[in-house]
Design a protein around this motif. Structure first.
Motif, PDB file in Angstrom:
ATOM      1  N   GLU A  33       0.798  -1.384  -0.153  1.00 25.82           N
ATOM      2  CA  GLU A  33       0.305  -0.297  -0.117  1.00 25.82           C
ATOM      3  C   GLU A  33       0.801   1.779  -0.060  1.00 25.82           C
ATOM      4  O   GLU A  33       0.250   2.093  -0.412  1.00 25.82           O
ATOM      5  CB  GLU A  33      -0.932  -0.448   1.184  1.00 25.82           C
ATOM      6  N   SER A  34       2.278   1.443   0.121  1.00 18.36           N
ATOM      7  CA  SER A  34       3.298   2.292   0.226  1.00 18.36           C
ATOM      8  C   SER A  34       3.463   3.011  -1.169  1.00 18.36           C
ATOM      9  O   SER A  34       3.764   2.388  -2.553  1.00 18.36           O
ATOM     10  CB  SER A  34       4.819   2.218   0.919  1.00 18.36           C
ATOM     11  N   PHE A  35       3.432   4.157  -1.018  1.00 18.23           N
ATOM     12  CA  PHE A  35       4.258   5.053  -2.450  1.00 18.23           C
ATOM     13  C   PHE A  35       5.311   5.676  -2.025  1.00 18.23           C
ATOM     14  O   PHE A  35       5.994   5.945  -2.369  1.00 18.23           O
ATOM     15  CB  PHE A  35       2.593   6.239  -2.385  1.00 18.23           C
ATOM     16  N   THR A  36       6.105   4.463  -0.909  1.00 19.80           N
ATOM     17  CA  THR A  36       7.360   5.062  -0.623  1.00 19.80           C
ATOM     18  C   THR A  36       7.576   3.874  -1.249  1.00 19.80           C
ATOM     19  O   THR A  36       7.852   3.002  -0.790  1.00 19.80           O
ATOM     20  CB  THR A  36       8.023   5.021   0.544  1.00 19.80           C
ATOM     21  N   SER A  37       9.068   3.968  -2.393  1.00 15.56           N
ATOM     22  CA  SER A  37      10.368   3.612  -2.538  1.00 15.56           C
ATOM     23  C   SER A  37      11.116   2.458  -1.845  1.00 15.56           C
ATOM     24  O   SER A  37      12.402   3.371  -0.543  1.00 15.56           O
ATOM     25  CB  SER A  37      10.701   3.301  -3.671  1.00 15.56           C
ATOM     26  N   ARG A  38      11.763   1.352  -2.139  1.00 14.36           N
ATOM     27  CA  ARG A  38      12.710   0.861  -1.219  1.00 14.36           C
ATOM     28  C   ARG A  38      13.448   1.645  -2.076  1.00 14.36           C
ATOM     29  O   ARG A  38      14.505   1.633  -0.645  1.00 14.36           O
ATOM     30  CB  ARG A  38      12.798  -1.018  -1.027  1.00 14.36           C
ATOM     31  N   ARG A  39      14.351   1.406  -3.201  1.00 17.40           N
ATOM     32  CA  ARG A  39      15.014   2.876  -2.813  1.00 17.40           C
ATOM     33  C   ARG A  39      14.473   3.323  -4.708  1.00 17.40           C
ATOM     34  O   ARG A  39      14.695   2.566  -5.667  1.00 17.40           O
ATOM     35  CB  ARG A  39      16.648   1.743  -3.698  1.00 17.40           C
ATOM     36  N   ALA A  40      14.424   4.087  -4.667  1.00 18.17           N
ATOM     37  CA  ALA A  40      13.843   5.072  -6.029  1.00 18.17           C
ATOM     38  C   ALA A  40      15.139   5.535  -6.648  1.00 18.17           C
ATOM     39  O   ALA A  40      16.202   5.408  -6.592  1.00 18.17           O
ATOM     40  CB  ALA A  40      13.919   6.239  -5.390  1.00 18.17           C
ATOM     41  N   LEU A  41      14.676   5.675  -7.597  1.00 20.81           N
ATOM     42  CA  LEU A  41      15.730   5.861  -9.201  1.00 20.81           C
ATOM     43  C   LEU A  41      16.385   7.047  -8.307  1.00 20.81           C
ATOM     44  O   LEU A  41      15.682   8.330  -7.947  1.00 20.81           O
ATOM     45  CB  LEU A  41      15.151   5.893 -10.429  1.00 20.81           C
ATOM     46  N   PRO A  42      17.700   7.181  -8.961  1.00 17.15           N
ATOM     47  CA  PRO A  42      18.471   8.105  -8.405  1.00 17.15           C
ATOM     48  C   PRO A  42      17.948   9.663  -8.408  1.00 17.15           C
ATOM     49  O   PRO A  42      17.122  10.041  -9.577  1.00 17.15           O
ATOM     50  CB  PRO A  42      19.581   8.059  -9.565  1.00 17.15           C
ATOM     51  N   GLU A  43      17.743  10.662  -7.493  1.00 17.02           N
ATOM     52  CA  GLU A  43      17.584  11.910  -7.642  1.00 17.02           C
ATOM     53  C   GLU A  43      18.113  13.107  -8.773  1.00 17.02           C
ATOM     54  O   GLU A  43      16.734  13.524  -9.582  1.00 17.02           O
ATOM     55  CB  GLU A  43      18.023  12.442  -6.437  1.00 17.02           C
ATOM     56  N   PRO A  44      19.111  12.559  -9.106  1.00 21.45           N
ATOM     57  CA  PRO A  44      18.870  13.927 -10.574  1.00 21.45           C
ATOM     58  C   PRO A  44      18.457  13.367 -11.600  1.00 21.45           C
ATOM     59  O   PRO A  44      18.687  14.078 -12.634  1.00 21.45           O
ATOM     60  CB  PRO A  44      20.949  13.521 -10.771  1.00 21.45           C
ATOM     61  N   TRP A  45      18.406  11.912 -11.696  1.00 23.37           N
ATOM     62  CA  TRP A  45      17.138  11.677 -13.057  1.00 23.37           C
ATOM     63  C   TRP A  45      15.820  11.674 -12.576  1.00 23.37           C
ATOM     64  O   TRP A  45      15.232  11.859 -13.886  1.00 23.37           O
ATOM     65  CB  TRP A  45      17.224  10.105 -13.376  1.00 23.37           C
ATOM     66  N   ARG A  46      15.287  12.630 -12.032  1.00 27.48           N
ATOM     67  CA  ARG A  46      13.729  12.566 -11.670  1.00 27.48           C
ATOM     68  C   ARG A  46      13.008  14.049 -12.763  1.00 27.48           C
ATOM     69  O   ARG A  46      13.723  14.860 -12.110  1.00 27.48           O
ATOM     70  CB  ARG A  46      13.526  13.038 -10.378  1.00 27.48           C
ATOM     71  N   GLY A  47      12.535  13.507 -12.876  1.00 27.70           N
ATOM     72  CA  GLY A  47      11.707  14.368 -14.110  1.00 27.70           C
ATOM     73  C   GLY A  47      12.177  14.996 -15.442  1.00 27.70           C
ATOM     74  O   GLY A  47      12.151  16.107 -16.104  1.00 27.70           O
TER      75      GLY A  47
END
Length: 340
Positions: free
Chosen positions: A284-298
């Motif tokens: 049910e979570s929207f939090t990832s175990r390890r999200a893709l790297p921050e500089p890539w986002r958007g």
């Protein structure tokens, strides 16, 4: 349902299902619908009453009578001291729906799916349907909060769940009605509740279980495909499949934890492109175990390919939970680079 109990019911010539009169709820509506799947109750008379003499004459009594006595087919949960749960792993007090499912669920499934009681799917679905469907009905009927430790009012209200929809099928408070009208309404509510329940059972058989098999095979192969992460933190699917609902159960069954837990899932999308998705910390979570790297986002397209030094990049979501690439190889490179 024990063999002796089944034989005893099969000996009944004119079975009668008894539940309470007046306002009905999702638990009694669902309980009656589930009982109808058993051959002995398929054509049984339904009596809605609070008359103790009529209750005493019922073949099976649900949600009324102030008795829980399986040997006598009495399944009420309102009496003082009642604290029955589905099993030792659950803490939610049962309603009439949970009681019927606990005592008859495996036979109900076997009848609906035309399977033998010894088929492993019956036991698997028995627990899964309680967790995914029946427990919520039990909790709502018994006034158990979804988040008991959270103080303060909820941010919003949800009144579209099955319990709410069944409740809205009762007459309005200022609407005159006869008990015969309530019986018609109850039958309609019971049919609706049962239809949704058994549609979910069919979905488990036709979609959920086949997907579980695919997910299990992918998890087992996560260290051995070409380009795999040696620790098994990338799971590869060669086709679109609903994997989330299976990942956590299979991890527990296969005792996967710590540094070998999957962090990313690779799969094709509807257009033939490929996705890399971060595994959430829970279903049910929207939090990832390890999200893709921050500089890539958007970042998108060629700009993202230049930033990652990986050809074919399409996008990475602003939250980092998912990204895309034109090829499987590109998506795998994105996942491996994110691991590094």
């Amino acid at each position: 349902m024990t063999e002796s109990k089944r034989i005893k019911l099969d000996e009944v010539k004119n079975p009668v299902i008894v539940t309470h009169s007046g306002t009905f709820h999702a638990d009694d509506a669902l309980a009656v619908s589930m009982l109808r799947k058993l051959p002995v109750f398929a054509e049984a008379e339904l009596v809605r009453t609070r008359d103790m003499d009529k209750i005493a004459n019922g073949t099976i009594v649900v949600d009324v009578g102030a008795e829980y006595d399986p040997a006598r087919q009495r399944y009420d949960h309102h009496q003082r001291g009642f604290m029955e749960t589905f099993d030792d792993e659950h803490t939610t007090k049962l309603s009439s729906a949970g009681l019927i499912w606990k005592h008859f669920g495996e036979h109900i499934l076997a009848a609906h799916l035309n399977l033998g009681l010894d088929n492993g799917l019956v036991r698997l679905f028995f627990k899964k349907m309680y967790d995914d469907f029946v427990e919520a009905i039990d909790a709502i009927d018994n006034g158990i909060s979804l988040y008991p430790e959270v103080a303060g009012p909820p941010r919003y209200r949800s009144r579209t769940d099955l319990s709410s929809r069944v409740g809205h099928m009762n007459p309005r408070w200022n609407e005159p009605f006869e008990e015969s009208d309530l019986l018609v309404r109850f039958r309609r509510a019971s049919q609706m509740a049962g239809s949704e329940f058994f549609e979910r059972v069919d979905d488990m058989m036709l979609a959920w279980y086949p997907a579980r098999q695919i997910v299990q095979e992918a998890i087992e192969a996560r260290k051995s495909f070409e380009g795999a992460d040696p620790q098994g933190r990338i799971v590869l699917f060669d086709r679109i499949v609903g994997w989330k609902s299976h990942m956590y159960e299979l991890e527990a069954e296969m005792e996967i934890s710590g540094d070998e837990q999957p962090l990313y899932v690779i799969y094709p999308d509807e257009s033939g492109k490929w996705r890399v998705q971060a595994v959430p910390v829970s279903l049910e979570s929207f939090t990832s175990r390890r999200a893709l790297p921050e500089p890539w986002r958007g970042i998108r397209d060629e700009q993202l390919s230049e930033l990652t030094e990986i050809p074919g990049c399409i996008f990475v979501h602003q939250s980092g939970f998912i990204g895309g690439n034109a090829t499987k190889e590109g998506a795998l490179k994105m996942a491996r680079k994110a691991l590094a």
